[in-house]
Design a protein around this motif. Structure first.
Motif, PDB file in Angstrom:
ATOM      1  N   LYS A   1      -8.125   1.035 -46.266  1.00  0.00           N
ATOM      2  CA  LYS A   1      -8.774   2.288 -46.646  1.00  0.00           C
ATOM      3  C   LYS A   1      -7.765   3.436 -46.613  1.00  0.00           C
ATOM      4  N   PRO A   2      -8.082   4.562 -47.275  1.00  0.00           N
ATOM      5  CA  PRO A   2      -7.160   5.708 -47.267  1.00  0.00           C
ATOM      6  C   PRO A   2      -6.831   6.161 -45.855  1.00  0.00           C
ATOM      7  N   MET A   3      -5.653   6.755 -45.724  1.00  0.00           N
ATOM      8  CA  MET A   3      -5.099   7.096 -44.410  1.00  0.00           C
ATOM      9  C   MET A   3      -5.855   8.228 -43.704  1.00  0.00           C
ATOM     10  N   LYS A   4      -6.115   9.313 -44.419  1.00  0.00           N
ATOM     11  CA  LYS A   4      -6.647  10.526 -43.803  1.00  0.00           C
ATOM     12  C   LYS A   4      -7.988  10.256 -43.125  1.00  0.00           C
ATOM     13  N   GLY A   5      -8.095  10.704 -41.872  1.00  0.00           N
ATOM     14  CA  GLY A   5      -9.336  10.607 -41.148  1.00  0.00           C
ATOM     15  C   GLY A   5      -9.530   9.325 -40.375  1.00  0.00           C
ATOM     16  N   GLN A   6      -8.628   8.349 -40.568  1.00  0.00           N
ATOM     17  CA  GLN A   6      -8.820   7.084 -39.846  1.00  0.00           C
ATOM     18  C   GLN A   6      -7.513   6.504 -39.316  1.00  0.00           C
ATOM     19  N   GLY A   7      -6.458   7.328 -39.318  1.00  0.00           N
ATOM     20  CA  GLY A   7      -5.204   6.806 -38.811  1.00  0.00           C
ATOM     21  C   GLY A   7      -4.120   7.858 -38.716  1.00  0.00           C
ATOM     22  N   ALA A   8      -2.970   7.444 -38.179  1.00  0.00           N
ATOM     23  CA  ALA A   8      -1.825   8.349 -38.023  1.00  0.00           C
ATOM     24  C   ALA A   8      -0.562   7.511 -37.887  1.00  0.00           C
ATOM     25  N   ILE A   9       0.554   8.174 -38.122  1.00  0.00           N
ATOM     26  CA  ILE A   9       1.850   7.535 -37.901  1.00  0.00           C
ATOM     27  C   ILE A   9       2.312   7.847 -36.485  1.00  0.00           C
ATOM     28  N   LEU A  10       2.620   6.789 -35.729  1.00  0.00           N
ATOM     29  CA  LEU A  10       3.027   6.967 -34.337  1.00  0.00           C
ATOM     30  C   LEU A  10       4.533   7.108 -34.206  1.00  0.00           C
ATOM     31  N   GLU A  11       5.288   6.244 -34.916  1.00  0.00           N
ATOM     32  CA  GLU A  11       6.750   6.236 -34.796  1.00  0.00           C
ATOM     33  C   GLU A  11       7.367   5.810 -36.112  1.00  0.00           C
ATOM     34  N   VAL A  12       8.610   6.231 -36.295  1.00  0.00           N
ATOM     35  CA  VAL A  12       9.437   5.765 -37.415  1.00  0.00           C
ATOM     36  C   VAL A  12      10.666   5.106 -36.807  1.00  0.00           C
ATOM     37  N   ASN A  13      10.880   3.836 -37.120  1.00  0.00           N
ATOM     38  CA  ASN A  13      11.944   3.069 -36.489  1.00  0.00           C
ATOM     39  C   ASN A  13      13.068   2.763 -37.473  1.00  0.00           C
ATOM     40  N   ALA A  14      14.284   3.094 -37.073  1.00  0.00           N
ATOM     41  CA  ALA A  14      15.463   2.687 -37.844  1.00  0.00           C
ATOM     42  C   ALA A  14      15.875   1.287 -37.398  1.00  0.00           C
ATOM     43  N   GLY A  15      16.366   0.482 -38.317  1.00  0.00           N
ATOM     44  CA  GLY A  15      16.776  -0.873 -37.966  1.00  0.00           C
ATOM     45  C   GLY A  15      15.650  -1.709 -37.417  1.00  0.00           C
ATOM     46  N   PRO A  16      14.502  -1.772 -38.086  1.00  0.00           N
ATOM     47  CA  PRO A  16      13.347  -2.495 -37.532  1.00  0.00           C
ATOM     48  C   PRO A  16      13.568  -4.003 -37.498  1.00  0.00           C
ATOM     49  N   GLY A  17      12.973  -4.659 -36.512  1.00  0.00           N
ATOM     50  CA  GLY A  17      13.019  -6.114 -36.467  1.00  0.00           C
ATOM     51  C   GLY A  17      12.209  -6.706 -37.609  1.00  0.00           C
ATOM     52  N   LEU A  18      12.676  -7.823 -38.148  1.00  0.00           N
ATOM     53  CA  LEU A  18      12.021  -8.440 -39.294  1.00  0.00           C
ATOM     54  C   LEU A  18      11.265  -9.714 -38.946  1.00  0.00           C
ATOM     55  N   LEU A  19      11.420 -10.197 -37.703  1.00  0.00           N
ATOM     56  CA  LEU A  19      10.868 -11.500 -37.352  1.00  0.00           C
ATOM     57  C   LEU A  19       9.357 -11.558 -37.554  1.00  0.00           C
ATOM     58  N   MET A  20       8.664 -10.471 -37.252  1.00  0.00           N
ATOM     59  CA  MET A  20       7.207 -10.478 -37.390  1.00  0.00           C
ATOM     60  C   MET A  20       6.773 -10.732 -38.827  1.00  0.00           C
TER      61      MET A  20
ATOM     62  N   GLY B   1       2.843  17.472 -43.596  1.00  0.00           N
ATOM     63  CA  GLY B   1       1.487  17.054 -43.894  1.00  0.00           C
ATOM     64  C   GLY B   1       1.165  15.610 -43.602  1.00  0.00           C
ATOM     65  N   VAL B   2       2.022  14.916 -42.849  1.00  0.00           N
ATOM     66  CA  VAL B   2       1.762  13.522 -42.492  1.00  0.00           C
ATOM     67  C   VAL B   2       0.936  13.492 -41.211  1.00  0.00           C
ATOM     68  N   PRO B   3      -0.172  12.740 -41.186  1.00  0.00           N
ATOM     69  CA  PRO B   3      -0.995  12.679 -39.966  1.00  0.00           C
ATOM     70  C   PRO B   3      -0.239  12.062 -38.796  1.00  0.00           C
ATOM     71  N   VAL B   4      -0.188  12.782 -37.683  1.00  0.00           N
ATOM     72  CA  VAL B   4       0.442  12.291 -36.454  1.00  0.00           C
ATOM     73  C   VAL B   4      -0.427  12.727 -35.284  1.00  0.00           C
ATOM     74  N   PRO B   5      -0.374  12.009 -34.171  1.00  0.00           N
ATOM     75  CA  PRO B   5      -1.180  12.412 -33.005  1.00  0.00           C
ATOM     76  C   PRO B   5      -0.572  13.624 -32.310  1.00  0.00           C
ATOM     77  N   GLU B   6      -1.454  14.483 -31.795  1.00  0.00           N
ATOM     78  CA  GLU B   6      -1.000  15.640 -31.022  1.00  0.00           C
ATOM     79  C   GLU B   6      -0.319  15.155 -29.759  1.00  0.00           C
ATOM     80  N   GLY B   7       0.790  15.802 -29.360  1.00  0.00           N
ATOM     81  CA  GLY B   7       1.496  15.371 -28.161  1.00  0.00           C
ATOM     82  C   GLY B   7       2.460  16.409 -27.645  1.00  0.00           C
ATOM     83  N   GLN B   8       3.022  16.133 -26.450  1.00  0.00           N
ATOM     84  CA  GLN B   8       3.933  17.086 -25.831  1.00  0.00           C
ATOM     85  C   GLN B   8       4.853  16.355 -24.860  1.00  0.00           C
ATOM     86  N   ILE B   9       6.132  16.770 -24.799  1.00  0.00           N
ATOM     87  CA  ILE B   9       7.075  16.229 -23.819  1.00  0.00           C
ATOM     88  C   ILE B   9       6.745  16.780 -22.437  1.00  0.00           C
ATOM     89  N   VAL B  10       6.805  15.883 -21.442  1.00  0.00           N
ATOM     90  CA  VAL B  10       6.531  16.290 -20.060  1.00  0.00           C
ATOM     91  C   VAL B  10       7.685  15.845 -19.174  1.00  0.00           C
TER      92      VAL B  10
END
Length: 724
Positions: free
Chosen positions: A433-452, A232-241
Motif C-alpha cells: 500500500k502507499p507509504m503515507k500514513g502507514q509507514g516511515a523510513i527508519l535508517e539508510v544504510n551504505a554497503g548493505p548486506g545482500l545475504l537476506m 518530505g520523507v516520512p520519518v519517526p520523531e526522535g532526539q539524541i539523548v
C-alpha cells in the motif's frame, strides 16, 4: 602387508592465471610415489574399501570414463596413487562446500614422479586440502585410522578465512557470468572488476561511486532523519539523548511507546523497540550506548520492519522481517526450547546462514526476557508465547509486493543521502500500500548486506549481484560493458621487448594511454616507471590494476607461464614469436622443442573471440598454433612465398598477413596487397634498423587492432627505442 613409505610432495606451485592446464587458478603438485609406483589401487589389500567408506561420494566422480561411478571403475581396475590423490582432494573440497571439478595427473619423464593439479581459487585453501588429502590417502594405504571430520572442518576454516563474503562474492559471480574479470586487491572484500581504466571497485556492497560524504551521512542516523524530513520523507520523531534520565524525559515528551537505538550502529545491534516503562527505557539506553557515538530516542511506529535494496535509483529487492518467539509446552525450559529453534538449518554463526543463532545471553534478548519476567531456566506454560527478538530477522522476500509509492520514497531517500547502493530500513504496516500514513523510513544504510536477498527463508532469491554489476557496467546501445581494455600479450624470446615497446607506442599514438610490462621495465605513456624486469605475473598485475591504463602490452616468457600462469584471463591480441628456450626448462620436464607447443599455446588459448592471434609463419611450430585461436589469425613472415601465408590467404578471403616482398613491407588482406613502406623507410629515428621479424610482429599486432597503416608507418619512424 608391510607399511609403505609416504608419497613425497616434491614441490607445489600455485598458478594464479591461465596456464598449460586450464584457464583458471590451480595448484600444481609434483609427487614422487617411490615404491608405491609398483602398487596401484587394486594391489593394496582393502585400500579401495577403506577409501570409499571414508569418501562414499567418490561414486559421483565420472573421471575419464564419462559416467557416474567412472572413478570407482578405475580404482577397481587399478590406478596409480597420484590419480587417486587428485580425486581425494577434489572430494574433500566438495565436502567442505567448495565445488571442485577439474583435476589432472600426468607422469613425467622420471619414473614414479607425477604432476598432479586441481582447480581452487584460493591458494591457502588448496594447500590445506592437499595436506589433508595426503594424510587420508596414506592412512588408506597403510590401513590406519582416519577421521574425515577434522579434515573437512580445517578446509572449511580456510575457506571462511580466505573467501569473499556473500555480498562481495555474489557481485563477483555475477561479473563472471558477464565475463568481466576480477582482481582481489586485499585479503578482505576489496575487489577490482575489470582491468585498467575500465575497472570499477567494490567493497562488500559499496562501489567506487559510493561517496565518503554519503556514507558519513548514512552513518549519522539523526542527521539522516533530519535531512529526509526536510525533503518530505516520512520519518519517526526522535532526539539524541546523553543519559538514561534524559532518555526517559524525551520518551515522555515524544509519547509512548518509543524505540531506543545507537545513532550510528548497524545490523540492529543495540536497538530496542516498543518501550514504555521507565526501567526498560533506561536499560535500553545502556544497551545502545556502546554500539554508537550517540543514543537516539524516537517514536515507535507500529508495523513490520522491511529492508528495500536500492541500486542505481531502482528498488531491486525487498525483504520483510519477523519477530522470533517460542511457544511453551509446560515441560521444557526456555533454554531447551531455544536449542530446538537453533537447530533450524537456516541458522548459524557464519555469514552463509541467513539467520543468526538465538543467544539468550545477548543483551537485547536478556532485556526482552526481563520485560516478560522470564529467565532461560523458566518453563513456559503450554501454549504460552515468549518473545525473543523483535528485529534483525529480515528473511522473507516481498519484492513483488512493493507498492510504487513505497519504492518511490525508498529511491528518493537514497538520492537525498547520495548513495548509489543503499539498504532502506522501513517500518510498514503493508508494503503493498502507499507509504503515507502507514509507514516511515527508519535508517539508510551504505554497503548493505545482500545475504537476506540471496537466501531468504521464504520467497524467491533475487539477482542482486546482477543488478549491481549492471549498475556498474551498464548495457547501452553500443553493447554491454565488459570492463576490459585492449590487452596485447607477447610470448617468446626474440626481440619481444622491442615488439612490446613499439606496439605500446603505436597504441599511444592511436589515442590510448598505454602501459607496457616488459623485460626492460614498466612504461606508462611511453615513460619508464620501473626499471626492473616486469615480464612476469607481478609486473602484469601491477599494470592491470593501474586506473590510468587504457590499453596494456604485456610481455611474458615460457618460464613465467609454467611457474605463475598469465596475469590476465583473456587478451585482445596474442603474439607468439618463437618456440625457443626449451633447454632452460628441464626443471619443468621440458626436454624437447616439440614440448614447447603445450606451453606457448597458452598465449593463443586466451585470445578473445573478437581478438586476433599474431603468429610467426616462418616457424612451423608457431604457425601451427593458428588452429587453436578463437579469434582472427594474422601471420607474418620474412618471405613473400611463405607456404603458411599462401594457404591462409587462399583459405580466408579476409585473411590478413604481413610479409616482406622486394624489400617492401606488405599488408595483405586475402588477395589484396598494400605497401606499408620499404624496410629502409621503416627505420627508427637516426636510421636505426630494427630486427625485421620483430618489426613485422609489431606491425601485425598494431594492424590487428585496426590502427591505420599510415599511423603505423609514421609511428615506427618516430619511435625512440632506448634499451635501459
Amino acid at each position: 602387508m608391510a607399511t609403505l613409505n609416504d608419497i613425497q610432495l616434491l614441490r607445489t606451485t600455485y598458478l594464479r592465471g591461465p596456464s598449460v592446464w586450464t584457464y583458471r587458478p590451480v595448484l600444481e603438485v609434483w609427487l614422487d610415489l617411490g615404491e608405491l609406483e609398483d602398487y596401484p589401487s587394486n594391489k593394496i589389500p582393502g585400500f579401495n574399501e577403506r577409501l570409499t567408506a571414508w569418501l562414499p561420494d567418490l561414486i559421483e566422480h565420472t573421471c575419464g570414463v564419462g559416467e557416474r561411478g567412472g572413478f570407482i571403475q578405475r580404482l577397481e581396475g587399478g590406478t596409480w596413487m597420484g590419480h587417486v590423490l587428485e580425486h581425494i582432494v577434489i572430494e574433500l573440497l566438495n565436502l567442505a562446500g567448495m565445488p571442485a571439478e577439474f583435476g589432472q595427473t600426468r607422469e613425467i619423464s622420471q619414473r614414479g614422479v607425477y604432476r598432479m593439479v586441481f582447480r581452487c581459487p584460493e591458494e591457502s585453501v588448496a594447500r590445506t586440502a592437499l595436506y589433508w588429502g595426503h594424510k587420508l590417502i596414506m592412512a588408506a594405504i597403510n590401513d590406519q585410522p582416519f577421521d574425515r571430520k577434522p579434515a573437512i572442518q580445517a578446509i572449511k576454516t580456510a575457506i571462511n578465512d580466505r573467501y569473499l563474503g556473500p555480498s562481495t562474492g555474489c557481485i563477483v559471480d555475477a561479473a563472471g557470468e558477464r565475463r568481466i574479470p576480477h582482481i582481489r586487491l586485499n585479503d578482505g572484500n576489496l575487489v577490482q572488476l575489470g582491468y585498467g581504466a575500465a575497472q570499477r571497485r567494490i567493497w562488500t556492497a559499496e562501489s567506487d561511486q559510493t561517496s565518503a560524504i554519503a556514507e558519513g551521512i548514512a552513518q549519522d542516523k539523526d542527521f539522516t532523519k533530519r535531512l529526509l524530513a526536510a525533503c518530505g520523507v516520512p520519518v519517526p520523531e526522535g532526539q539524541i539523548v546523553t543519559s538514561p534520565e534524559e532518555a526517559w524525559e524525551v520518551a515522555q515528551d515524544i509519547g509512548f511507546p518509543v524505540t531506543v537505538k545507537p545513532s550510528d550502529g548497524n545490523h540492529a545491534r543495540g536497538v530496542t523497540l516498543d518501550l514504555s516503562a521507565e526501567d526498560d527505557i533506561k536499560a535500553a539506553f545502556a544497551l545502545a550506548q556502546p554500539e554508537g557515538s550517540d543514543v537516539i530516542v524516537e517514536k515507535f511506529i507500529n508495523g513490520t520492519e522491511h529492508r528495500l535494496l536500492v541500486v542505481g535509483g531502482k528498488v531491486v529487492a525487498a525483504c520483510r522481517g519477523e519477530t522470533v518467539s517460542v511457544t511453551g509446552n509446560g515441560k521444557s525450559t526456555l533454554s531447551e526450547l531455544v536449542a530446538v529453534v537453533n537447530q533450524d538449518p537456516r541458522r548459524g554463526p557464519e555469514q552463509e546462514y541467513p539467520l543468526d543463532w538465538i543467544n539468550l545471553e545477548a543483551p537485547a534478548v536478556k532485556l526482552e526476557l526481563k520485560r516478560q519476567n522470564v529467565t532461560p531456566a523458566s518453563v513456559p506454560a503450554q501454549g504460552e508465547s515468549i518473545l525473543l527478538q523483535r528485529n534483525g530477522n529480515m528473511a522473507i522476500d516481498c519484492t513483488d509486493e512493493v507498492h510504487p509509492d513505497v519504492a518511490y520514497y525508498a529511491t528518493l531517500a537514497a538520492k537525498i543521502v547520495g548513495l548509489d547502493i543503499a539498504g532502506m530500513d522501513m517500518i510498514l504496516q503493508d508494503v503493498s500500500k502507499p507509504m503515507k500514513g502507514q509507514g516511515a523510513i527508519l535508517e539508510v544504510n551504505a554497503g548493505p548486506g545482500l545475504l537476506m536477498h540471496l537466501k531468504p527463508t521464504s520467497g524467491a532469491p533475487r539477482p542482486v549481484g546482477q543488478a549491481i554489476v549492471e549498475h556498474l557496467f551498464p548495457t547501452t546501445e553500443e553493447g554491454t560493458g565488459s570492463g576490459r581494455i585492449p590487452i596485447v600479450g607477447i610470448a617468446g624470446t626474440r626481440e619481444n621487448a622491442f615488439i612490446a615497446r613499439l606496439v605500446g607506442w603505436l597504441l599511444q599514438l592511436s589515442g590510448k594511454l598505454t602501459g607496457v610490462a616488459s623485460e626492460q621495465g614498466m612504461f606508462l605513456n611511453n615513460r619508464q616507471t620501473q626499471r626492473s624486469n616486469t615480464a612476469n605475473w607481478a609486473g602484469a598485475h601491477r599494470l592491470l590494476t593501474n586506473r590510468l591504463a587504457q590499453a596494456a602490452v604485456i610481455e611474458t616468457t615460457a618460464r613465467s607461464i609454467l611457474e605463475e600462469g598469465l596475469a590476465y584471463d583473456r587478451c585482445l591480441v596474442g603474439v607468439v614469436t618463437d618456440m625457443d628456450g626449451f633447454e632452460t626448462l628441464k626443471d619443468h620436464d621440458v626436454h624437447e622443442q616439440e614440448q614447447m607447443t603445450r606451453v606457448m599455446r597458452t598465449q593463443i588459448d586466451v585470445v578473445l573471440d573478437e581478438g586476433a592471434g599474431v603468429l610467426n609463419a616462418d616457424i612451423e611450430q608457431v604457425a601451427d598454433l593458428a588452429r587453436l585461436c578463437d579469434g582472427e589469425v594474422l601471420l607474418y613472415s620474412l618471405h613473400a612465398d611463405n607456404a603458411h601465408i599462401a594457404k591462409h590467404r587462399e583459405d580466408h578471403a579476409e585473411g590478413r598477413a604481413v610479409f616482406v616482398k622486394n624489400n617492401q613491407v606488405i599488408l595483405a588482406t586475402g588477395a589484396q596487397e598494400r605497401v606499408l613502406g620499404t624496410l629502409d623507410a621503416l627505420s627508427l629515428p637516426g636510421g636505426r634498423k630494427p630486427d625485421t621479424s620483430a618489426l613485422l610482429a609489431a606491425i601485425a599486432a598494431a594492424w590487428s587492432m585496426d590502427i591505420a597503416p599510415d599511423l603505423i608507418g609514421a609511428g615506427i619512424k618516430t619511435f625512440e627505442y632506448n634499451v635501459a
